[in-house]
Scaffold this active site. Structure first.
Site, PDB file in Angstrom:
ATOM      1  N   CYS A   1      -6.422  -4.455   6.765  1.00  0.00           N
ATOM      2  CA  CYS A   1      -7.601  -3.588   6.772  1.00  0.00           C
ATOM      3  C   CYS A   1      -8.713  -4.091   5.859  1.00  0.00           C
ATOM      4  O   CYS A   1      -9.884  -3.843   6.119  1.00  0.00           O
ATOM      5  CB  CYS A   1      -7.206  -2.163   6.395  1.00  0.00           C
TER       6      CYS A   1
ATOM      7  N   CYS B   1       0.828  -1.202   0.000  1.00  0.00           N
ATOM      8  CA  CYS B   1       0.000   0.000   0.000  1.00  0.00           C
ATOM      9  C   CYS B   1       0.864   1.253   0.000  1.00  0.00           C
ATOM     10  O   CYS B   1       0.571   2.225  -0.704  1.00  0.00           O
ATOM     11  CB  CYS B   1      -0.927  -0.012   1.221  1.00  0.00           C
TER      12      CYS B   1
END
Length: 360
Positions: free
Chosen positions: A195, A103
């Site tokens: 997440c 990410c």
């Protein structure tokens, strides 16, 4: 010098204080929350991630308290392709990815930074616990929160447009500062796990996308000792949940030593067989000046993992590492990050970890 700064605000306490510090330093700060799911309720809820509706609202309230403009940018499609799909494909290939590292590489310091530069911003500010000194990436002073490992995939060009205002502060002090500033996220729990996996069940998440594919679990002699529903559900060094029907002759626990997606085979064996002496990494990123030949340094092989003395060499588009003492449970797909003390030297994605018995 006043800079136009884009502050990435996840909705947590760290990014909120980072944005506040940048504004207090006199910079022209704009807050932005990255919407990483087209349906945020499908991702983690209860203030546990950085993709939820609660997080977006918390980020907006923090921006209002700081007194800076705030926007939400939709990066869901890019996040799904570059992080979620990459996560699934890496497991399918028998590797163990780090989605937070990906990410940072693909979203925060590629998609977000590119858009910020196109809009005329000078820098992107985040709540990472790391330091930048004269363009050199260093560990944060709080060893329990240091995030230089997951930032080591960023290029020097990307880091030249980055700001990490929290690197010189402990997490406890950041929470106290947030409370003094009147930020409602001062006591918000840290995010944990992955997440985009709503319930934290990685095996079920992968099974839904990769299906069931039964295969053998074998020992180092090739003897079948069990059966699995998908090799992707296992990681190097795993001990629990192996579903082995035949005990080891010596009665000792067995660990995952190897995962072969080609034959759909999981190999298990004793703990000492996890010893790794040599590591090869692909896609190296050089972050500091290092010698052309072999050099002594330290290497970290997982986030918040142990640091190992080693000799390393960047050669032919690869990073080659020889460990002074063996490490255990090193998985392909993770990052190998080189350090000289607290200074980050280089990083690469582990492609080969040579085990003592399997010759890999």
């Amino acid at each position: 010098m006043t800079l136009r700064v884009l502050a990435a605000m996840s909705g947590g306490v760290d990014s909120a204080v980072a944005a506040a510090r940048a504004a207090e330093a006199g910079h022209d700060v704009t807050g932005v929350h990255m919407a990483l799911s087209s349906n945020p309720r499908s991702y983690r809820t209860g203030a546990r991630g950085c993709c939820t509706l609660e997080d977006s609202r918390d980020a907006r309230r923090a921006a209002d308290a700081i007194g800076i403009p705030f926007y939400v940018w939709d990066l869901a499609e890019r996040f799904h392709k570059d992080v979620v799909e990459d996560f699934v494909s890496e497991y399918a290939a028998g590797r163990t990815p780090n989605p937070c590292l990906r990410c940072n590489e693909k979203i925060k310091f590629a998609a977000l930074l590119d858009r910020a530069m196109a809009l005329g911003f000078d820098a992107v500010c985040t709540g990472h616990y790391a330091r930048l000194e004269d363009g050199v990436l260093r560990r944060g002073v709080d060893p329990a929160k240091d995030q230089s490992y997951v930032l080591a995939v960023c290029t020097p060009e990307q880091l030249a447009h980055a700001m990490f205002p929290l690197g010189d502060t402990s997490k406890a002090d950041i929470r106290r500062e947030a409370e003094r500033r009147g930020l409602q996220v001062a006591d918000k729990p840290d995010s944990h796990d992955i997440c985009f996996i709503a319930d934290g069940d990685t095996r079920a998440f992968l099974a839904e996308r990769l299906g069931t594919a039964k295969g053998p679990i074998v020992d180092t002699g090739g003897n079948r000792v069990g059966e699995h529903d998908g090799a992707y559900a296992y990681t190097i060094g795993q001990r629990k949940g192996l579903r082995i029907g035949t005990p080891a002759p010596d009665g000792r626990p067995r660990y995952v030593l190897d995962i072969s997606p080609v034959t759909n085979t999981v190999t298990v064996g004793p703990r000492e067989e996890l010893d790794v002496h040599e590591i090869t990494g692909e896609r190296p990123v050089r972050l500091s000046d290092v010698p052309d030949g072999p050099f002594d340094c330290q290497v970290q092989l997982r986030a918040h993992g142990e640091v190992h003395d080693c000799t390393a060499e960047l050669r032919g588009g690869e990073l080659r590492i020889s460990l002074a003492a063996p490490a255990r449970g090193v998985a392909a797909g993770q990052a190998a990050v080189l350090y000289d003390g607290d200074r980050v030297l280089a990083s690469a994605t582990i492609s080969v970890a040579r085990l003592s018995s399997l010759g890999r």
